[in-house]
Design a protein around this motif. Sequence first.
Motif, PDB file in Angstrom:
ATOM      1  N   VAL A 111      14.154   4.959  11.577  1.00 31.97           N
ATOM      2  CA  VAL A 111      14.518   4.266  10.339  1.00 31.97           C
ATOM      3  C   VAL A 111      13.811   4.884   9.150  1.00 31.97           C
ATOM      4  N   LEU A 112      12.597   5.373   9.356  1.00 32.55           N
ATOM      5  CA  LEU A 112      11.857   6.046   8.283  1.00 32.55           C
ATOM      6  C   LEU A 112      12.621   7.268   7.786  1.00 32.55           C
ATOM      7  N   GLN A 113      13.147   8.054   8.701  1.00 35.72           N
ATOM      8  CA  GLN A 113      13.901   9.240   8.321  1.00 35.72           C
ATOM      9  C   GLN A 113      15.192   8.885   7.595  1.00 35.72           C
ATOM     10  N   ARG A 114      15.823   7.778   7.968  1.00 36.90           N
ATOM     11  CA  ARG A 114      17.125   7.423   7.403  1.00 36.90           C
ATOM     12  C   ARG A 114      17.012   6.657   6.084  1.00 36.90           C
ATOM     13  N   SER A 115      15.975   5.827   5.931  1.00 35.24           N
ATOM     14  CA  SER A 115      15.930   4.907   4.795  1.00 35.24           C
ATOM     15  C   SER A 115      14.817   5.176   3.802  1.00 35.24           C
ATOM     16  N   GLY A 116      13.813   5.957   4.158  1.00 29.93           N
ATOM     17  CA  GLY A 116      12.716   6.204   3.237  1.00 29.93           C
ATOM     18  C   GLY A 116      11.547   5.267   3.479  1.00 29.93           C
ATOM     19  N   ILE A 117      10.415   5.632   2.911  1.00 30.31           N
ATOM     20  CA  ILE A 117       9.161   4.958   3.249  1.00 30.31           C
ATOM     21  C   ILE A 117       9.072   3.549   2.665  1.00 30.31           C
ATOM     22  N   THR A 118       9.600   3.332   1.451  1.00 25.46           N
ATOM     23  CA  THR A 118       9.470   2.005   0.836  1.00 25.46           C
ATOM     24  C   THR A 118      10.292   0.962   1.580  1.00 25.46           C
ATOM     25  N   ARG A 119      11.551   1.302   1.914  1.00 27.77           N
ATOM     26  CA  ARG A 119      12.430   0.317   2.541  1.00 27.77           C
ATOM     27  C   ARG A 119      12.041   0.045   3.988  1.00 27.77           C
ATOM     28  N   VAL A 120      11.616   1.077   4.736  1.00 27.70           N
ATOM     29  CA  VAL A 120      11.237   0.819   6.121  1.00 27.70           C
ATOM     30  C   VAL A 120       9.951   0.002   6.188  1.00 27.70           C
ATOM     31  N   ASN A 121       9.026   0.255   5.256  1.00 27.58           N
ATOM     32  CA  ASN A 121       7.787  -0.513   5.283  1.00 27.58           C
ATOM     33  C   ASN A 121       7.995  -1.933   4.792  1.00 27.58           C
TER      34      ASN A 121
ATOM     35  N   VAL B 113       0.834  -1.204   0.000  1.00 26.39           N
ATOM     36  CA  VAL B 113       0.000   0.000   0.000  1.00 26.39           C
ATOM     37  C   VAL B 113       0.871   1.256   0.000  1.00 26.39           C
ATOM     38  N   ALA B 114       1.906   1.243   0.835  1.00 23.57           N
ATOM     39  CA  ALA B 114       2.800   2.400   0.902  1.00 23.57           C
ATOM     40  C   ALA B 114       3.534   2.610  -0.415  1.00 23.57           C
ATOM     41  N   GLY B 115       3.962   1.509  -1.061  1.00 28.72           N
ATOM     42  CA  GLY B 115       4.647   1.636  -2.336  1.00 28.72           C
ATOM     43  C   GLY B 115       3.754   2.202  -3.418  1.00 28.72           C
ATOM     44  N   ALA B 116       2.474   1.830  -3.406  1.00 29.60           N
ATOM     45  CA  ALA B 116       1.540   2.340  -4.406  1.00 29.60           C
ATOM     46  C   ALA B 116       1.278   3.838  -4.232  1.00 29.60           C
ATOM     47  N   LEU B 117       1.325   4.315  -3.002  1.00 30.66           N
ATOM     48  CA  LEU B 117       1.004   5.718  -2.731  1.00 30.66           C
ATOM     49  C   LEU B 117       2.230   6.608  -2.649  1.00 30.66           C
ATOM     50  N   ALA B 118       3.427   6.025  -2.497  1.00 31.58           N
ATOM     51  CA  ALA B 118       4.618   6.850  -2.307  1.00 31.58           C
ATOM     52  C   ALA B 118       4.916   7.723  -3.513  1.00 31.58           C
TER      53      ALA B 118
END
Length: 321
Positions: free
Chosen positions: A231-241, A103-108
């Motif tokens: 981790v969200l701040q360091r790696s981005g939304i796709t990788r942390v999710n 879901v996060a990847g589709a909306l990112a």
Amino acid sequence: MDFLLSAAFVLCWSSGFVGAKLGAQDAGAVTILMWRFLPLAVVLAAVAAGRGWWRTLTPSTVGRQAVIGLLSQSGYLLTVYYAIQLGVSSGTTALIDGTQPLVAGALAGPLLHQYVSGRQWLGLCLGLGGVAVVTTADAGASSGVAWWTYLIPFAGMLSLVAATFLDQRSRTPVPPTVSMTVHCTTSAVVFTTAALATGAAAPPSAPSFWLAIAWLVTLSTFGGYGLYWLVLQRSGITRVNTLMFLMAPVTAVWGAAMFDEPFTVQTAVGLGVALSAVAVVHTAGRKSLAPAPSLPLPSPPCSAPTCLSRRRRTVSRRADC
């Protein structure tokens, strides 16, 4: 460093499902969540008042963080705890929560302009297949669990996704310690009000209940929840999710060892598929983030005043000779 943070995040976040199962043996979801957040919010608010953190926040920032806390803690945790209370296993709850990367990847892309590559999409779809395999196995092995109870963790997953995007779209950076204080205070107000309204505020006297509360505050809130935003701040939304796919193996093993939950061959196959999905997404992410080869840049054109100055210096040197 990023690997250690990711490993600690997976371990601590998955501990929340185990802690919820521990607490559900003695009390309902609202009671557990009230006593998880009420003492924590009092301590965090006292520390914030002593250090003057509140002076750095505007009313709009506080309001935004309160909404993020309402979605990421109150909405997300209540659905997870309620599903486990209704009989959904902790491992399956974690796996349903693991659909969040898709879901996060589709909306990112449309919301954050963080576009997902084709290979990452392959990994995300592979992870969804692993979730479907394990959920089907658990549904067949569990008795007395209605089909609609599996929709409850999906609602919580969507709540956490909404909070993540709301945080990423914010232009005002907030330190994790400050945001956690606002989030926990918001959750304490919500769950305390709900517990008082339903007559579920009184905690049970069983020592196992307070062991579960200590587990949840230490590992799940400070560890899992705090590391999620870091981790969200360091790696981005796709990788942390995508790390959410890894919650299922850890949680399923704990569930089988501590609560004698079913761990079948089909469950193991689904977990293997989920692990492969994480590897595919993270490998593709490293390749997409690799720097492009640098090319020599042409010298900038010489402006008129600069060129005139150079000519004058050249003439002066010739005259000296």
